[in-house]
Every structure is written in C-alpha cells, then in structure tokens.
Write an enzyme that holds these catalytic residues in place. Structure first.
Site, PDB file in Angstrom:
ATOM      1  N   HIS A 140      56.356 -55.403 -14.788  1.00 32.93           N
ATOM      2  CA  HIS A 140      55.936 -54.045 -14.374  1.00 32.93           C
ATOM      3  C   HIS A 140      55.560 -53.187 -15.583  1.00 32.93           C
ATOM      4  O   HIS A 140      55.600 -51.959 -15.508  1.00 32.93           O
ATOM      5  CB  HIS A 140      57.034 -53.329 -13.587  1.00 32.93           C
ATOM      6  CG  HIS A 140      57.632 -54.152 -12.485  1.00 32.93           C
ATOM      7  ND1 HIS A 140      57.152 -54.149 -11.197  1.00 32.93           N
ATOM      8  CD2 HIS A 140      58.667 -55.047 -12.502  1.00 32.93           C
ATOM      9  CE1 HIS A 140      57.884 -54.978 -10.451  1.00 32.93           C
ATOM     10  NE2 HIS A 140      58.787 -55.552 -11.232  1.00 32.93           N
ATOM     11  N   SER A 261      35.371 -43.319 -34.840  1.00 34.09           N
ATOM     12  CA  SER A 261      34.748 -42.298 -33.991  1.00 34.09           C
ATOM     13  C   SER A 261      33.837 -41.451 -34.858  1.00 34.09           C
ATOM     14  O   SER A 261      34.105 -41.241 -36.034  1.00 34.09           O
ATOM     15  CB  SER A 261      35.825 -41.437 -33.353  1.00 34.09           C
ATOM     16  OG  SER A 261      35.290 -40.185 -32.994  1.00 34.09           O
ATOM     17  N   LYS A 267      40.429 -42.382 -35.747  1.00 32.21           N
ATOM     18  CA  LYS A 267      40.314 -43.371 -34.670  1.00 32.21           C
ATOM     19  C   LYS A 267      40.044 -44.781 -35.162  1.00 32.21           C
ATOM     20  O   LYS A 267      39.322 -45.002 -36.132  1.00 32.21           O
ATOM     21  CB  LYS A 267      39.182 -42.965 -33.714  1.00 32.21           C
ATOM     22  CG  LYS A 267      39.467 -41.691 -32.974  1.00 32.21           C
ATOM     23  CD  LYS A 267      40.408 -41.917 -31.826  1.00 32.21           C
ATOM     24  CE  LYS A 267      39.625 -42.255 -30.583  1.00 32.21           C
ATOM     25  NZ  LYS A 267      40.516 -42.396 -29.440  1.00 32.21           N
ATOM     26  N   GLU A 274      37.816 -54.191 -25.497  1.00 32.12           N
ATOM     27  CA  GLU A 274      37.391 -53.491 -24.275  1.00 32.12           C
ATOM     28  C   GLU A 274      36.166 -54.162 -23.657  1.00 32.12           C
ATOM     29  O   GLU A 274      36.051 -54.283 -22.433  1.00 32.12           O
ATOM     30  CB  GLU A 274      37.088 -52.027 -24.598  1.00 32.12           C
ATOM     31  CG  GLU A 274      38.321 -51.235 -24.982  1.00 32.12           C
ATOM     32  CD  GLU A 274      37.969 -49.868 -25.552  1.00 32.12           C
ATOM     33  OE1 GLU A 274      38.311 -48.877 -24.917  1.00 32.12           O
ATOM     34  OE2 GLU A 274      37.347 -49.790 -26.635  1.00 32.12           O
TER      35      GLU A 274
END
Ligand code: ARG
Length: 442
Positions: A140, A261, A267, A274
């Site tokens: 979970h 970024s 970043k 992704e």
C-alpha cells in the site's frame, strides 16, 4: 483513392524482408522448374541491385506503386525488363505481406529479447552490489517489512525474465512460413513450400493457406507480450520517480538521465523515467488498435489488415527505446543506502519480527502475539520511539516474560537477515537467486 490506399510510407520498413522473401521464392521457382535459370539469374541480380540502392538510399520509393511489394517489382522491371514479371508466379501480395510482416515481427521479438537480457544484466549488477543494503519493503506504499535492495531489484529480474519468455514463446509459435499460400487457396504450380520456409529460417510452412493469409495473431501476441513488458517497465519507472523525490531520497540519477528546470535551479527531474512510464500507453493502445482492426474480419484477407503495421512498428519502437533507456538508468542509478536504511528503521517495520519472536520464544498463539505487538507499537508511538528503542521495562509491561534477546530481532538488518525461506529477502537467498540468473543468462 491513392491517398487512402497507399502504404509505402510505412511499409518501406519491410524492404529487407520483402527482398529476402523474393530471393527465396525465385530460387524455389527455379528448382521447381517453373522459371528458367536465365530468368532466375536476372531476377537475383536485379534484387541484389535493389538491395544496394536501398543501402545507398537511392531506391525510388513511389506512391503510385502503392506498397513495398509493388515498388520492388516495378523497380525490378525497370532494371531487368520482362523477366521481372515471372517473379510473382505462384505468389500473391497476400502471402507476400503475411511473410514480410511475420519476419519483421520475428526480428523485433529477437531484438527485444536481447534488450531484456541487457536490462536484466544491469539489474543483476546493481542487485549484487547492494545485496546486503536494507530498505523498507512496502505494501500500500506504507512501510511493511525491511527488505534488501538486492531483493527488490531482483523482483524486476523475474518480471523481465517472464517477458523474455513470452516473446520467445510467441516467436516459436509464429515461426511458420505463409509463403506459398498465394492469394488464399494455395497454388497449382509445383512449388516447394518446405524449401522457402527453410531458406527463410522458418521451422516449417503453415498448414492452412486460408489461415496463412488471414492470421495476424502473431502480431497481436507480440503486442500483448510487449504490453505486459511495458507495464513492468512503467512500474519500475514509477518507483524511480518516487525514489528520486527529496522526500524519499532513495536514489540518485546522474545528469545524463535527468533534466533541470528553466526557472527552478534546484530541480533534477527524472524525465527519462517519466517517459518510460508514459510509453506504456503506446504499447497498450497498439494492442487495442490491432485487436479492433482484426476482430470482425471475415476470412481471408481484407485491406483492413494493411492497418496492422503502423501500431506494431510504433509499439516496438517505443518498447525498444524504453528498454534502452531503462537499462541505462538502472546502470546509472546510485542508491542512497544510508537514507534507505534509515527509512527501513522507521515506521515500526519490525513489528512482525516482534510478533514472530513472541510466538517462537514464548509460544504465544500468533493472534495473541499480534495483539501484544499492536500494544507495543501504540506505546512506542506515544513515546515517539521506534520499537527497538522501547526499554525492556516497557516491553515487560506488555508481557513480563519478554527478555533482552528480543532486541536481536528488532533491527531492520536482523529482520531482513532472518527471512531465509526460499525466495526470501535475506542476503544469502538473494545471492543464490543472483547466481541462478547469472547461470541462466550465461
Ligand atoms: N499493402 C497490403 C497490405 O499491407 C499488401 C497486400 C495487398 N493485397 C491485396 N490483395 N490488395 O496488406
């Protein structure tokens, strides 16, 4: 009509297979006495010249010839004249395209299996380097029990192993040659289908000519295997994304696999992970797309089937790119073993070990042990401590028979080390699995 009918824009990717199929077919026609040796020699020379043109990038792909098969034949006629017209004896574009496409998918399966092996190799190397490192195991996405980093990575080695086996299964089933089925009913010429099948690396010719020109389940099966593989890749990608967050801080990727970024200098975004996660969408959609094309088609060939190629090409392009990116990321991945160990020691992750100790040492029924442990967790929470930090006094309030030896099982390392059942998380079990896989892949 030409705009909707034309397929050369995408089926030019079948060029190599088309030429190989034609060369085998011509050689067979000669042996069967269907064409003369002069014609066969000219055809072979012409096909070789076309092969060179394609390699050099000078072959004229033309829309007016619709598809790869007619482009090759038209060019052959320009190069060698009327003998070119004899190549298509005892053959139809229906068995030709079934052959070409099958060989393309077969190659794609082989490449994919190779890439899966490379990815497994990268995972094995990481697993071996971190066979003893401790991290939280989750259910979970809540801390459940401590596990070893090697064990977690080896879970993916198992998944990718099954994926490779699925591609190998699909390949074995598809490895029958449809060439010689002709339009749909077979041929009145004395063709030798065994000969062309062997020349093109097939195990045997297909056994039913109608099935041969209408079957595309070899592609569907590969796309299904590809979809499952993409799901596995996507899950691993998702874990990398989560582990890369500063909140988890479990792993680092070098700048090679992350982006910055344009506005936020701090970043380090896991773009490659992704994108692997997202590419699964293409695979799943491709299976769906071809399944919908095929589902209501009467036997045998319908032009609908020309729409089999784009989803299949796109799916394998996405899959192969994802596998390459993932193998690169896995090799690049730097686990932060201190952060992982710290996380493994929090969240009462050794509660099960305490319960097991009570069963083993005090002979409590597991249900009662679960109850006592629940009370211990509650007390630790009140005191702002982990289980291993509770004093013996506190523990003895729950059951006076508890002794100091309980602390041996309350550290995450001891917890992981103790799970030595076959396939368990203990380092020696993980090393045994690493060795098994290394032998399998050798
Ligand atoms: N371009 C066609 C395809 O991809 C080749 C087969 C055409 N056959 C036919 N009878 N029109 O399916």
């Amino acid at each position: 009509m030409q705009a909707i009918n034309v397929s050369i824009g995408f089926d030019k990717r079948l060029a190599a297979q088309d030429l190989a199929g034609s060369r085998a077919h011509a050689a067979m026609l000669l042996k069967a006495g269907v064409i003369s040796s002069e014609d066969e020699a000219q055809i072979q020379e012409g096909l070789a010249a076309i092969e060179r043109e394609m390699a050099e990038g000078t072959f004229p792909f033309r829309d007016e010839f619709e598809d790869i098969h007619m482009n090759v034949e038209a060019r052959l006629r320009e190069l060698i004249g009327p003998a070119a017209g004899r190549l298509h004896t005892a053959r139809s574009r229906n068995d030709q395209v079934a052959l070409d496409f099958r060989m393309w998918v077969r190659d794609a399966c082989d490449r994919t299996i190779g890439q899966l092996r490379a990815l497994q190799g990268a995972l094995l190397a990481k697993a071996e380097a971190h066979a003893d490192a401790i991290m939280p195991g989750f259910t979970h996405l809540q801390p459940a029990q401590p596990v070893t980093v090697g064990h977690h990575l080896m879970a993916y080695v198992e998944m990718f192993g099954r994926d490779a086996a699925r591609f190998a299964d699909a390949r074995a089933r598809m490895n029958e040659s449809p060439l010689g089925a002709a339009a749909l009913a077979g041929s009145p010429f004395p063709i030798d289908r065994q000969m062309t099948a062997a020349a093109l690396g097939f195990d045997r010719p297909t056994a039913n000519s109608l099935d041969s020109v209408s079957d595309r389940d070899f592609a569907l099966e590969s796309l299904a295997a590809g979809s499952i593989c993409a799901i596995h890749l996507s899950r691993l990608a998702e874990e990398i994304v989560i582990w890369m967050t500063p909140q988890f801080g479990f792993v680092r990727l070098s700048d090679a696999f992350t982006t910055g970024s344009s506005i936020m200098p701090q970043k380090k975004n896991p773009d490659a992970a992704e994108l692997v996660r997202a590419k699964a969408g293409r695979l799943l959609a491709s299976f769906q797309q071809l399944a919908v094309v095929m589902k209501g088609l009467p036997l045998t060939y319908s032009k609908d089937m020309q729409e089999d190629k784009v989803p299949t090409f796109e799916a394998f392009d996405a899959l192969e790119l994802s596998l390459r990116a993932m193998a690169g990321m896995v090799a690049d991945l730097q686990p932060n073993v201190a952060a992982m160990a710290r996380a493994a020691g929090s969240g009462f992750s050794t509660a099960t070990d305490l319960a097991d100790w009570l069963v083993r040492e005090l002979n409590l029924p597991f249900r009662d042990a679960h109850h006592v442990t629940g009370a211990a967790v509650k007390r630790a929470e009140e005191l702002g401590q982990e289980l291993s930090q509770l004093s013996l006094d506190e523990l003895q309030k729950l059951d006076p028979r508890i002794t100091a030896s309980v602390y041996d099982v309350l550290t995450p390392e001891a917890s992981a080390r103790s799970r030595r059942s076959y396939g368990g998380t203990a380092p020696d079990q993980v090393r045994a699995q690493i060795k098994r896989w290394k032998d399998l892949l050798a």
